[in-house]
Design an enzyme around this catalytic site. Sequence first.
Site, PDB file in Angstrom:
ATOM      1  N   SER A  26       0.923  -1.208  -0.012  1.00 52.79           N
ATOM      2  CA  SER A  26      -0.002   0.012   0.027  1.00 52.79           C
ATOM      3  C   SER A  26       0.968   1.408  -0.169  1.00 52.79           C
ATOM      4  CB  SER A  26      -0.982  -0.040   1.185  1.00 52.79           C
ATOM      5  OG  SER A  26      -0.219  -0.135   2.523  1.00 52.79           O
ATOM      6  N   ASN A 113      -2.304  -2.684  13.413  1.00 49.73           N
ATOM      7  CA  ASN A 113      -3.764  -2.525  13.591  1.00 49.73           C
ATOM      8  C   ASN A 113      -4.449  -1.086  14.178  1.00 49.73           C
ATOM      9  OD1 ASN A 113      -3.451  -4.490  12.063  1.00 49.73           O
ATOM     10  ND2 ASN A 113      -4.501  -5.898  13.906  1.00 49.73           N
ATOM     11  N   HIS A 159     -40.016  23.165 -11.208  1.00 47.72           N
ATOM     12  CA  HIS A 159     -40.246  22.401 -12.620  1.00 47.72           C
ATOM     13  C   HIS A 159     -39.353  23.042 -13.698  1.00 47.72           C
ATOM     14  CE1 HIS A 159     -43.401  20.018 -10.689  1.00 47.72           C
ATOM     15  NE2 HIS A 159     -43.991  21.290 -10.400  1.00 47.72           N
ATOM     16  N   SER A 280     -13.254  26.385 -27.092  1.00 49.75           N
ATOM     17  CA  SER A 280     -13.259  25.218 -28.063  1.00 49.75           C
ATOM     18  C   SER A 280     -12.239  24.961 -29.046  1.00 49.75           C
ATOM     19  CB  SER A 280     -14.896  25.221 -28.767  1.00 49.75           C
ATOM     20  OG  SER A 280     -14.748  24.452 -30.027  1.00 49.75           O
ATOM     21  N   LYS A 286     -16.705  29.959 -29.135  1.00 54.99           N
ATOM     22  CA  LYS A 286     -17.344  29.393 -27.877  1.00 54.99           C
ATOM     23  C   LYS A 286     -16.593  29.952 -26.585  1.00 54.99           C
ATOM     24  CE  LYS A 286     -19.445  26.087 -27.485  1.00 54.99           C
ATOM     25  NZ  LYS A 286     -20.333  24.742 -27.593  1.00 54.99           N
ATOM     26  N   ASN A 288     -16.978  28.161 -22.786  1.00 54.50           N
ATOM     27  CA  ASN A 288     -17.684  26.778 -22.411  1.00 54.50           C
ATOM     28  C   ASN A 288     -17.595  27.011 -20.924  1.00 54.50           C
ATOM     29  OD1 ASN A 288     -18.677  25.823 -24.726  1.00 54.50           O
ATOM     30  ND2 ASN A 288     -16.524  24.879 -25.224  1.00 54.50           N
ATOM     31  N   GLU A 293     -18.810  22.387 -15.114  1.00 54.37           N
ATOM     32  CA  GLU A 293     -19.087  21.050 -15.704  1.00 54.37           C
ATOM     33  C   GLU A 293     -18.342  19.824 -14.928  1.00 54.37           C
ATOM     34  OE1 GLU A 293     -20.479  21.441 -20.365  1.00 54.37           O
ATOM     35  OE2 GLU A 293     -18.272  21.932 -19.781  1.00 54.37           O
ATOM     36  N   TYR A 320      -9.759  -6.873  12.540  1.00 47.48           N
ATOM     37  CA  TYR A 320      -9.068  -6.270  11.532  1.00 47.48           C
ATOM     38  C   TYR A 320      -8.958  -7.458  10.377  1.00 47.48           C
ATOM     39  CZ  TYR A 320      -5.461  -4.174   8.601  1.00 47.48           C
ATOM     40  OH  TYR A 320      -4.739  -3.977   7.477  1.00 47.48           O
ATOM     41  N   GLN A 325      -7.360  -2.012   4.363  1.00 55.09           N
ATOM     42  CA  GLN A 325      -6.436  -1.311   3.568  1.00 55.09           C
ATOM     43  C   GLN A 325      -6.937  -0.495   2.163  1.00 55.09           C
ATOM     44  OE1 GLN A 325      -2.355  -2.563   3.008  1.00 55.09           O
ATOM     45  NE2 GLN A 325      -2.601  -2.980   1.045  1.00 55.09           N
ATOM     46  N   LYS A 328      -8.359   3.605   1.732  1.00 57.60           N
ATOM     47  CA  LYS A 328      -7.335   4.847   1.715  1.00 57.60           C
ATOM     48  C   LYS A 328      -7.690   5.698   0.476  1.00 57.60           C
ATOM     49  CE  LYS A 328      -4.369   3.058   4.874  1.00 57.60           C
ATOM     50  NZ  LYS A 328      -5.247   1.853   5.026  1.00 57.60           N
TER      51      LYS A 328
HETATM   52  N1  ARG Z   1      -1.292  -1.366   5.430  1.00 62.83           N
HETATM   53  C1  ARG Z   1      -2.357  -1.650   6.478  1.00 62.83           C
HETATM   54  C2  ARG Z   1      -3.664  -1.217   6.249  1.00 62.83           C
HETATM   55  O1  ARG Z   1      -3.605  -0.354   5.794  1.00 62.83           O
HETATM   56  C3  ARG Z   1      -1.727  -1.426   7.735  1.00 62.83           C
HETATM   57  C4  ARG Z   1      -2.085  -2.622   8.776  1.00 62.83           C
HETATM   58  C5  ARG Z   1      -1.623  -3.848   8.547  1.00 62.83           C
HETATM   59  N2  ARG Z   1      -1.886  -4.836   9.591  1.00 62.83           N
HETATM   60  C6  ARG Z   1      -1.827  -6.006   9.203  1.00 62.83           C
HETATM   61  N3  ARG Z   1      -2.423  -6.912  10.356  1.00 62.83           N
HETATM   62  N4  ARG Z   1      -1.652  -6.712   7.966  1.00 62.83           N
HETATM   63  O2  ARG Z   1      -4.608  -1.663   6.810  1.00 62.83           O
END
Ligand code: ARG
Length: 467
Positions: A26, A113, A159, A280, A286, A288, A293, A320, A325, A328
């Site tokens: 991640s 966690n 309306h 445009s 134009k 726009n 939008e 957990y 994950q 995010k």
């Molecule tokens: N990258 C993980 C998340 O966003 C962090 C926590 C990882 N914890 C685990 N037990 N693998 O949730």
Amino acid sequence: MKEEKSALRGRFEAGLAPEAEKFIASISFDKRLFREDILGSIAHAKMLQKLGILSPQEADLIIQGLSSIQEEIERGEFVFREDLEDIHMNIEARLYEKIGEIAGKLHTARSRNDQIALDMRLFVKRAIKEIQKAIRELQKSLLELAEKNMEVIMPGFTHLQHAQPVLFAHYLLAYFEMLQRDKERFEDAFRRTDVLPLGSGALAGVSFPVDREFLAQILGFSRISRNSIDAVSDRDFIIEFQSASAITIMHLSRLAEELVLWSSPEFGFVEIDDAYAAGSSIMPQKKNPDVAELVRAKSGRIFGNLLGILTVMKGLPLSYNRDLQEDKEGLFDTFDNLLLALKVMRGIVQTLKVNKEKMEEVLRRDSFILATDIADYLVRKGVPFREAHQITAEIVRYALKEGKDLLSLSLDEYKRFSERFEEDVLKLDFRTSAALRDVAGGTAPGRVEEALEEAWRILREEEGGGG
Ligand code: ARG
């Protein structure tokens, strides 16, 4: 296998398959949480020192190491490694490089966690404050535009048909109200985000006498979580942020749509400044409303992000799970796009040119917009409303047939439909129509002025109170 990795792969003989490594990492997006992560770790180190788990020297070494890592990241010198999965492990590995074995003491009485739950709450708290501020700025620009155009009357719609004359300022104040509710929703979400999860460990709590109140205090949380299982698995605060964001962008999308419509030649009520319009590539004439939008269109991804996190959470067993994950990218995407949308809308409103003449011309072209006032006139002369409505409908039909409008009918013509009409019916116009709506929340100029004052008062109070 790399050394740092043993923290995660201790029981395995081999490393992760390359595609699995790529899949679960991640770091490409959670590196954005480096400030929150370091802030949380510094607080944790201080708390461990308070417990005597870290000596003052060890705590100092860790804190200085973490601070210098933050600087490295801010300077763009930090090398993020995908094989270290996430921001937590990247920072921890670097801390080892910098201060050696002592780094290993930092993760005492903590799990990734509760660490990630903390990072996310810190991030969302800050995001809420920033969004609220941007909403407030947009509200101010609406109030300023209203103030500059207090005398402007426009056709109000239902309306999308001409309904009754309203003050342009009254219209703008409707958006103030929507945005005010949006801010309140964020405020409400903030209260539930403002809870410290640290000390929950992996899920069951930790076997050291951690001082969670101390942590909450130095990290600026109002309270600590009551249940460790819930604390590591709860992402409601993100869902609430997404939900409040979805409603806000829906409101912005409505405002954007009005501006797109109003800036079209068919309406011509407003002109969007060149700084917020596009040309445009083929039609040289134009101009726009692309920015408006796109504000309208951003609602798509933000609604999608809400559905995304709801779907991730649905059916997840406690506590957990790595699924979490996935909270995010949607959060960051919503935050970034909503913030930008609020800022560009503010710019559009601040630079908007209001075409007062065009609004009044449209009103004059359709005097039937005063039909309710004719009916109300008769009611004031003693005619029951349903009958007055009927009489007025006949007048409208007559005028349409004769190619006349309500303002050009003579008293004689009015009298043909009811004996109750007198000279004063000829005084009716758009301004008197608006002035007659002299009710709390109505469009009479005095009421709109009051509403404007009240709106400024609300904003001042918020800024005083820091909300
Ligand atoms: N990258 C993980 C998340 O966003 C962090 C926590 C990882 N914890 C685990 N037990 N693998 O949730």
